[in-house]
Design an enzyme around this catalytic site. Sequence first.
Site, PDB file in Angstrom:
ATOM      1  N   ARG A 117       0.859  -1.186   0.000  1.00  0.00           N
ATOM      2  CA  ARG A 117       0.000   0.000   0.000  1.00  0.00           C
ATOM      3  C   ARG A 117       0.892   1.231   0.000  1.00  0.00           C
ATOM      4  O   ARG A 117       1.707   1.398   0.902  1.00  0.00           O
ATOM      5  CB  ARG A 117      -0.942   0.021   1.199  1.00  0.00           C
ATOM      6  CG  ARG A 117      -2.196   0.886   0.920  1.00  0.00           C
ATOM      7  CD  ARG A 117      -3.058   1.079   2.159  1.00  0.00           C
ATOM      8  NE  ARG A 117      -2.313   1.809   3.148  1.00  0.00           N
ATOM      9  CZ  ARG A 117      -2.250   1.474   4.458  1.00  0.00           C
ATOM     10  NH1 ARG A 117      -2.919   0.438   4.916  1.00  0.00           N
ATOM     11  NH2 ARG A 117      -1.526   2.177   5.292  1.00  0.00           N
ATOM     12  N   GLU A 137       4.581   7.075   2.702  1.00  0.00           N
ATOM     13  CA  GLU A 137       5.389   5.868   2.904  1.00  0.00           C
ATOM     14  C   GLU A 137       4.879   4.766   1.985  1.00  0.00           C
ATOM     15  O   GLU A 137       3.793   4.874   1.392  1.00  0.00           O
ATOM     16  CB  GLU A 137       5.323   5.390   4.364  1.00  0.00           C
ATOM     17  CG  GLU A 137       3.935   4.952   4.779  1.00  0.00           C
ATOM     18  CD  GLU A 137       3.944   3.909   5.894  1.00  0.00           C
ATOM     19  OE1 GLU A 137       4.983   3.316   6.202  1.00  0.00           O
ATOM     20  OE2 GLU A 137       2.851   3.674   6.444  1.00  0.00           O
ATOM     21  N   ASN A 139       4.183   0.648   2.152  1.00  0.00           N
ATOM     22  CA  ASN A 139       4.094  -0.494   3.071  1.00  0.00           C
ATOM     23  C   ASN A 139       4.245  -1.817   2.336  1.00  0.00           C
ATOM     24  O   ASN A 139       3.580  -2.026   1.310  1.00  0.00           O
ATOM     25  CB  ASN A 139       2.735  -0.485   3.776  1.00  0.00           C
ATOM     26  CG  ASN A 139       2.587   0.725   4.677  1.00  0.00           C
ATOM     27  OD1 ASN A 139       3.249   0.833   5.708  1.00  0.00           O
ATOM     28  ND2 ASN A 139       1.739   1.661   4.280  1.00  0.00           N
ATOM     29  N   SER A 144      -3.163  -2.843   5.971  1.00  0.00           N
ATOM     30  CA  SER A 144      -4.506  -3.228   6.425  1.00  0.00           C
ATOM     31  C   SER A 144      -5.603  -2.380   5.808  1.00  0.00           C
ATOM     32  O   SER A 144      -5.358  -1.472   5.025  1.00  0.00           O
ATOM     33  CB  SER A 144      -4.556  -3.167   7.946  1.00  0.00           C
ATOM     34  OG  SER A 144      -4.179  -1.885   8.355  1.00  0.00           O
ATOM     35  N   LYS A 306      11.538   2.861   6.132  1.00  0.00           N
ATOM     36  CA  LYS A 306      11.657   4.290   5.788  1.00  0.00           C
ATOM     37  C   LYS A 306      13.037   4.619   5.218  1.00  0.00           C
ATOM     38  O   LYS A 306      13.179   5.525   4.397  1.00  0.00           O
ATOM     39  CB  LYS A 306      11.416   5.141   7.032  1.00  0.00           C
ATOM     40  CG  LYS A 306       9.994   5.384   7.533  1.00  0.00           C
ATOM     41  CD  LYS A 306       9.036   4.366   7.599  1.00  0.00           C
ATOM     42  CE  LYS A 306       7.682   4.689   8.129  1.00  0.00           C
ATOM     43  NZ  LYS A 306       6.919   3.492   8.476  1.00  0.00           N
ATOM     44  N   LYS A 364      11.740   9.826  11.493  1.00  0.00           N
ATOM     45  CA  LYS A 364      11.147   8.480  11.544  1.00  0.00           C
ATOM     46  C   LYS A 364      12.181   7.387  11.799  1.00  0.00           C
ATOM     47  O   LYS A 364      13.198   7.331  11.111  1.00  0.00           O
ATOM     48  CB  LYS A 364      10.454   8.163  10.205  1.00  0.00           C
ATOM     49  CG  LYS A 364       9.340   9.124   9.827  1.00  0.00           C
ATOM     50  CD  LYS A 364       8.610   8.635   8.581  1.00  0.00           C
ATOM     51  CE  LYS A 364       7.527   9.613   8.163  1.00  0.00           C
ATOM     52  NZ  LYS A 364       6.799   9.135   6.966  1.00  0.00           N
ATOM     53  N   GLU A 368       6.943   0.261  11.882  1.00  0.00           N
ATOM     54  CA  GLU A 368       5.635   0.272  11.231  1.00  0.00           C
ATOM     55  C   GLU A 368       4.538   0.282  12.282  1.00  0.00           C
ATOM     56  O   GLU A 368       4.784  -0.027  13.441  1.00  0.00           O
ATOM     57  CB  GLU A 368       5.454  -1.008  10.401  1.00  0.00           C
ATOM     58  CG  GLU A 368       6.358  -1.108   9.206  1.00  0.00           C
ATOM     59  CD  GLU A 368       6.189   0.055   8.261  1.00  0.00           C
ATOM     60  OE1 GLU A 368       5.057   0.496   8.059  1.00  0.00           O
ATOM     61  OE2 GLU A 368       7.208   0.536   7.745  1.00  0.00           O
ATOM     62  N   GLY A 369       3.328   0.588  11.828  1.00  0.00           N
ATOM     63  CA  GLY A 369       2.162   0.376  12.682  1.00  0.00           C
ATOM     64  C   GLY A 369       1.698   1.611  13.438  1.00  0.00           C
ATOM     65  O   GLY A 369       0.754   1.550  14.207  1.00  0.00           O
ATOM     66  N   ARG A 448      -8.001   7.647   4.429  1.00  0.00           N
ATOM     67  CA  ARG A 448      -8.134   7.832   5.884  1.00  0.00           C
ATOM     68  C   ARG A 448      -8.097   9.322   6.171  1.00  0.00           C
ATOM     69  O   ARG A 448      -7.322  10.053   5.551  1.00  0.00           O
ATOM     70  CB  ARG A 448      -6.969   7.154   6.610  1.00  0.00           C
ATOM     71  CG  ARG A 448      -7.048   5.655   6.579  1.00  0.00           C
ATOM     72  CD  ARG A 448      -5.778   5.029   7.125  1.00  0.00           C
ATOM     73  NE  ARG A 448      -4.636   5.344   6.280  1.00  0.00           N
ATOM     74  CZ  ARG A 448      -3.384   5.034   6.576  1.00  0.00           C
ATOM     75  NH1 ARG A 448      -3.103   4.408   7.706  1.00  0.00           N
ATOM     76  NH2 ARG A 448      -2.398   5.341   5.760  1.00  0.00           N
TER      77      ARG A 448
HETATM   78  P1  ADP Z   1       3.672   4.126   9.858  1.00  0.00           P
HETATM   79  O1  ADP Z   1       4.475   3.131   9.095  1.00  0.00           O
HETATM   80  O2  ADP Z   1       3.825   3.987  11.325  1.00  0.00           O
HETATM   81  O3  ADP Z   1       2.251   4.193   9.395  1.00  0.00           O
HETATM   82  P2  ADP Z   1       4.005   6.709   8.516  1.00  0.00           P
HETATM   83  O4  ADP Z   1       5.253   7.102   7.809  1.00  0.00           O
HETATM   84  O5  ADP Z   1       2.862   6.362   7.664  1.00  0.00           O
HETATM   85  O6  ADP Z   1       4.363   5.546   9.539  1.00  0.00           O
HETATM   86  O7  ADP Z   1       3.597   7.891   9.483  1.00  0.00           O
HETATM   87  C1  ADP Z   1       2.425   7.865  10.282  1.00  0.00           C
HETATM   88  C2  ADP Z   1       1.541   9.057  10.006  1.00  0.00           C
HETATM   89  O8  ADP Z   1       2.252  10.268  10.215  1.00  0.00           O
HETATM   90  C3  ADP Z   1       1.030   9.140   8.576  1.00  0.00           C
HETATM   91  O9  ADP Z   1      -0.154   8.394   8.430  1.00  0.00           O
HETATM   92  C4  ADP Z   1       0.792  10.648   8.411  1.00  0.00           C
HETATM   93  O10 ADP Z   1      -0.466  11.028   8.945  1.00  0.00           O
HETATM   94  C5  ADP Z   1       1.880  11.261   9.273  1.00  0.00           C
HETATM   95  N1  ADP Z   1       3.056  11.600   8.444  1.00  0.00           N
HETATM   96  C6  ADP Z   1       4.102  10.795   8.155  1.00  0.00           C
HETATM   97  N2  ADP Z   1       4.993  11.405   7.348  1.00  0.00           N
HETATM   98  C7  ADP Z   1       4.495  12.626   7.103  1.00  0.00           C
HETATM   99  C8  ADP Z   1       4.950  13.766   6.342  1.00  0.00           C
HETATM  100  N3  ADP Z   1       6.097  13.726   5.684  1.00  0.00           N
HETATM  101  N4  ADP Z   1       4.173  14.867   6.324  1.00  0.00           N
HETATM  102  C9  ADP Z   1       2.996  14.921   7.000  1.00  0.00           C
HETATM  103  N5  ADP Z   1       2.527  13.907   7.750  1.00  0.00           N
HETATM  104  C10 ADP Z   1       3.254  12.768   7.811  1.00  0.00           C
HETATM  105 MG    MG Z   2       3.805   1.870   7.461  1.00  0.00          MG
HETATM  106 MG    MG Z   3       1.556   4.774   7.554  1.00  0.00          MG
END
Ligand code: ADP
Ligand code: MG
Ligand code: MG
Length: 472
Positions: A117, A137, A139, A144, A306, A364, A368-369, A448
């Site tokens: 995803r 990101e 995945n 999910s 990441k 970061k 994950e999660g 979402r």
């Molecule tokens: P995870 O793998 O834990 O889901 P993410 O990289 O998706 O990690 O980060 C979690 C959440 O943080 C994302 O769903 C988003 O809402 C926010 N986020 C992550 N990176 C960014 C970014 N570069 N700019 C704005 N919001 C971000």
């Molecule tokens: Mg993720």
């Molecule tokens: Mg995410």
Amino acid sequence: MSTRYSPANNLERKELTIAWCLAHGLVIRPNSPSDSSAVHAPVALYPSLFPSKEFKLALELQPVFNTLYYKLSQSHEFIKVFEVISKVDEFIEQLYNIYLTVKEEGFSQPISLGIHRSDYILHSSPNAEEAHIKQVEFNTIASSFSSLSSLTSDLHRYLSKSINHVDPSQTPDDEALPSNESMTSIPRGIAKAHQLYGSKSAVVLMVVQSGERNVFDQRWIEYVLLNNHGVHLIRRTLSEIYNEGKLDPRTKALMIDGKEISVTYFRSGYGPRDHPSEKEWEARMLIERSNSIKCPTIAYQLVGSKKVQQILTVPGVLERYISDPQEIEKLRSCFTGIHPLDSSPEGEKAVKDALENPERYVMKPQREGGGNNIYAQDIPPTLSKLTLSERSSYILMDLIQPPPMRNVVLKDGEITEDDVVSELGIYGIIIGKGNEEIVNEVGGHLLRTKGRKTNEGGVATGYAVLDSPLLF
Ligand code: ADP
Ligand code: MG
Ligand code: MG
């Protein structure tokens, strides 16, 4: 407040929504553990506006991303980047060591299944008129909400029909509320992998967490797999697999409770919490050694981190895996700035920038999660606590700046109107065998939506709600 969100409209929608969710399995387990009840999933009462052009671009990018990440998962040269991170991150170290051990012994299954995803947020830079998608990101494990997301698209279509029944011209057409096949695409990918494994009596294994609240999203995969493809799926935690799992010494078939496993599909195993003891790691080793088709393999899980996303933004890296310059340009158009935090000149510059302007960034770790990132003002104190080698296991990412939007969200029976941000996810399914791509598909979408003031974005973590795009 816009008329669209009048209190009367909201109340009517809320009642219709709760009933529809309960009747159609758009549900999760309640907050307090219970084996016999379900509650409506957190959802948006209205679909959120999303530019059609950017939605189409995200769909177009998916097959290219599928190929790219599949190729990365097959490249030992690439996966060696985890050597450095594994020195300071115990979780990555455990994964990397299992990968190295099994590689040394020889992989017993040449086919792998990727269920991806790719997540995006719209970015509107101050002087640009239009907003463009930027990748949050990518995945490669336990992506999910494919089932509940498809149901949310159905919910929004139902609401609009029901509410506009007097004047159907008010109902958005099918193009504006796009159909979403994520309910069926993921089971179809698993069924194809099962068929390629080639044993009629084998079953699919879903590796699950105990006490999972998002269990019905997973159950839908089980039901569609059985109904549409005649394939049976069993659910086990890593600790149950440790107790029950065996390898056939000759064929390396994974046997659970006397059943041969064709595909091992992970909805667990993506974080330290899924491995409270050595037993869970042994279960992972058993699976990785087996000839079941893994979704994902450890190599595949690692390339979804990441750090890899940051490496892909380095000039010249994409060119090693993708030959079409137009495809490369399209992929790059959705990248935002991602910086290393190591001892390289770029890393030192990023540290300096992060300390001076933390409000521009999110930091970061390789996790994950949800709930793991460090935002804005929390970055400087975190950075100052880390040694240089610890720092290298994080990346620094420019914050994506979404355009203003409003919606009404429904959580635990309560509605709130708020300034919101939406995150679009596109599912991708790929099955590969060495250099051959057997399947490469786009598998529907997920939207979402969360309150604008919230940093994190997960639905399972309670930050966001399920939504669907209203294209314009
Ligand atoms: P995870 O793998 O834990 O889901 P993410 O990289 O998706 O990690 O980060 C979690 C959440 O943080 C994302 O769903 C988003 O809402 C926010 N986020 C992550 N990176 C960014 C970014 N570069 N700019 C704005 N919001 C971000
Ligand atoms: Mg993720
Ligand atoms: Mg995410």
